[in-house]
Design a protein around this motif. Structure first.
Motif, PDB file in Angstrom:
ATOM      1  N   LEU A 108      -0.839 -12.565   7.378  1.00 43.71           N
ATOM      2  CA  LEU A 108       0.469 -11.955   7.631  1.00 43.71           C
ATOM      3  C   LEU A 108       0.326 -10.629   8.374  1.00 43.71           C
ATOM      4  CD1 LEU A 108       2.284 -12.655   4.260  1.00 43.71           C
ATOM      5  CD2 LEU A 108       2.832 -13.641   6.495  1.00 43.71           C
ATOM      6  N   ALA A 109      -0.756  -9.916   8.134  1.00 44.17           N
ATOM      7  CA  ALA A 109      -0.978  -8.623   8.792  1.00 44.17           C
ATOM      8  C   ALA A 109      -1.073  -8.772  10.308  1.00 44.17           C
ATOM      9  CB  ALA A 109      -2.248  -7.977   8.250  1.00 44.17           C
ATOM     10  N   ASN A 149      -0.453   6.180   6.774  1.00 40.34           N
ATOM     11  CA  ASN A 149      -1.349   5.104   6.345  1.00 40.34           C
ATOM     12  C   ASN A 149      -0.619   3.777   6.177  1.00 40.34           C
ATOM     13  OD1 ASN A 149      -3.579   6.814   6.254  1.00 40.34           O
ATOM     14  ND2 ASN A 149      -3.045   7.509   4.190  1.00 40.34           N
ATOM     15  N   GLY A 150       0.617   3.699   6.660  1.00 37.32           N
ATOM     16  CA  GLY A 150       1.415   2.486   6.478  1.00 37.32           C
ATOM     17  C   GLY A 150       0.794   1.246   7.073  1.00 37.32           C
ATOM     18  N   ASP A 151       0.219   1.372   8.279  1.00 40.58           N
ATOM     19  CA  ASP A 151      -0.426   0.214   8.899  1.00 40.58           C
ATOM     20  C   ASP A 151      -1.576  -0.296   8.041  1.00 40.58           C
ATOM     21  OD1 ASP A 151       1.148  -0.156  11.122  1.00 40.58           O
ATOM     22  OD2 ASP A 151      -0.259   0.757  12.526  1.00 40.58           O
ATOM     23  N   ALA A 152      -2.449   0.618   7.628  1.00 41.67           N
ATOM     24  CA  ALA A 152      -3.602   0.219   6.817  1.00 41.67           C
ATOM     25  C   ALA A 152      -3.139  -0.408   5.506  1.00 41.67           C
ATOM     26  CB  ALA A 152      -4.505   1.422   6.556  1.00 41.67           C
ATOM     27  N   TRP A 153      -2.113   0.173   4.883  1.00 45.74           N
ATOM     28  CA  TRP A 153      -1.582  -0.380   3.632  1.00 45.74           C
ATOM     29  C   TRP A 153      -1.089  -1.808   3.843  1.00 45.74           C
ATOM     30  CZ3 TRP A 153       3.510  -1.921   2.716  1.00 45.74           C
ATOM     31  CH2 TRP A 153       3.787  -2.297   1.400  1.00 45.74           C
ATOM     32  N   ALA A 154      -0.286  -2.023   4.872  1.00 40.51           N
ATOM     33  CA  ALA A 154       0.277  -3.350   5.120  1.00 40.51           C
ATOM     34  C   ALA A 154      -0.809  -4.372   5.441  1.00 40.51           C
ATOM     35  CB  ALA A 154       1.298  -3.280   6.251  1.00 40.51           C
ATOM     36  N   ARG A 155      -1.851  -3.946   6.132  1.00 36.96           N
ATOM     37  CA  ARG A 155      -2.912  -4.866   6.540  1.00 36.96           C
ATOM     38  C   ARG A 155      -3.818  -5.275   5.391  1.00 36.96           C
ATOM     39  NH1 ARG A 155      -2.150  -5.349  11.689  1.00 36.96           N
ATOM     40  NH2 ARG A 155      -1.154  -3.640  12.787  1.00 36.96           N
ATOM     41  N   ARG A 156      -3.863  -4.487   4.325  1.00 38.43           N
ATOM     42  CA  ARG A 156      -4.722  -4.880   3.195  1.00 38.43           C
ATOM     43  C   ARG A 156      -3.911  -5.231   1.946  1.00 38.43           C
ATOM     44  NH1 ARG A 156      -6.228   0.779   3.654  1.00 38.43           N
ATOM     45  NH2 ARG A 156      -5.121   1.856   2.010  1.00 38.43           N
ATOM     46  N   LEU A 157      -2.600  -5.337   2.078  1.00 34.26           N
ATOM     47  CA  LEU A 157      -1.744  -5.659   0.934  1.00 34.26           C
ATOM     48  C   LEU A 157      -2.129  -6.984   0.283  1.00 34.26           C
ATOM     49  CD1 LEU A 157       0.725  -5.154  -0.877  1.00 34.26           C
ATOM     50  CD2 LEU A 157       2.133  -6.181   0.927  1.00 34.26           C
ATOM     51  N   PHE A 158      -2.308  -8.026   1.097  1.00 35.93           N
ATOM     52  CA  PHE A 158      -2.665  -9.341   0.564  1.00 35.93           C
ATOM     53  C   PHE A 158      -4.165  -9.544   0.638  1.00 35.93           C
ATOM     54  CE2 PHE A 158       1.744  -9.927   1.848  1.00 35.93           C
ATOM     55  CZ  PHE A 158       2.271 -10.507   0.698  1.00 35.93           C
ATOM     56  N   GLU A 159      -4.787  -9.781  -0.508  1.00 36.60           N
ATOM     57  CA  GLU A 159      -6.221 -10.066  -0.539  1.00 36.60           C
ATOM     58  C   GLU A 159      -6.481 -11.550  -0.734  1.00 36.60           C
ATOM     59  OE1 GLU A 159      -8.482  -7.597  -3.128  1.00 36.60           O
ATOM     60  OE2 GLU A 159      -8.053  -5.820  -1.931  1.00 36.60           O
ATOM     61  N   GLY A 160      -5.451 -12.320  -0.901  1.00 38.56           N
ATOM     62  CA  GLY A 160      -5.604 -13.763  -1.068  1.00 38.56           C
ATOM     63  C   GLY A 160      -4.254 -14.375  -1.326  1.00 38.56           C
TER      64      GLY A 160
END
Length: 163
Positions: free
Chosen positions: A24-25, A36-47
């Motif tokens: 999704l990222a 840090n919003g981009d980094a947060w959104a890109r690692r929100l889902f780990e699986g």
């Protein structure tokens, strides 16, 4: 760089085809969320998996997140068996089944089920009123059920332990 009068207007409607939640990222344009919003959104889902979803974007990218009606952004998708890293230094949310909706800068997550530190979550609603601001707020309504050890683990494994 295009002058403002010549900037492209996007008119997109997409159906999400990838069943992998971590992908999704890839839909998020680089630099669209401040701090840090981009980094947060890109690692929100780990699986997890995306069982259904759609994204709409109508307007100038420079006007996103369309707080004043300059365009329209919407996204709706369902995640199943997902693992979420929703905040640094907090325990992961696991086995999450949820519906995620975004309208402009607001994101709302309706949890059907999930777990945090062994506590079972059902029927919770998490709202980020403005995901595109540096000073994000998070509103949580819901309940968690589990042994007292689960609540203590959340406190011990989070910033709450600092007092």
């Amino acid at each position: 760089e295009l002058p403002p009068a010549a900037a492209p207007v996007y008119d997109l409607e997409m159906r999400l085809a990838s069943p992998v939640a971590t992908r999704l990222a890839e839909l998020l344009p680089q630099g669209v969320l401040p701090g840090n919003g981009d980094a947060w959104a890109r690692r929100l889902f780990e699986g997890g998996e995306v069982s259904a979803g759609r994204v709409g974007f109508h307007g100038l990218a420079a006007d996103f997140p369309f707080r004043h009606g300059e365009g329209e952004f919407s996204a709706d998708f369902e995640v199943r068996a997902a693992t979420l890293r929703y905040a640094r230094r907090w325990p992961l949310a696991s086995a999450v089944d949820a519906t995620v909706s975004a309208r402009g800068p607001q994101v709302e997550v309706h949890f059907e089920r999930g777990a945090i530190s062994g506590a079972q979550i059902a029927g919770a609603v998490v709202t980020l009123p403005d995901v595109a601001t540096r000073e994000r707020q998070l509103h949580i309504r819901g309940t968690a059920r589990g042994p007292a050890a689960s609540a203590l683990a959340v406190v011990r494994d989070s910033p709450l332990a600092l007092g």
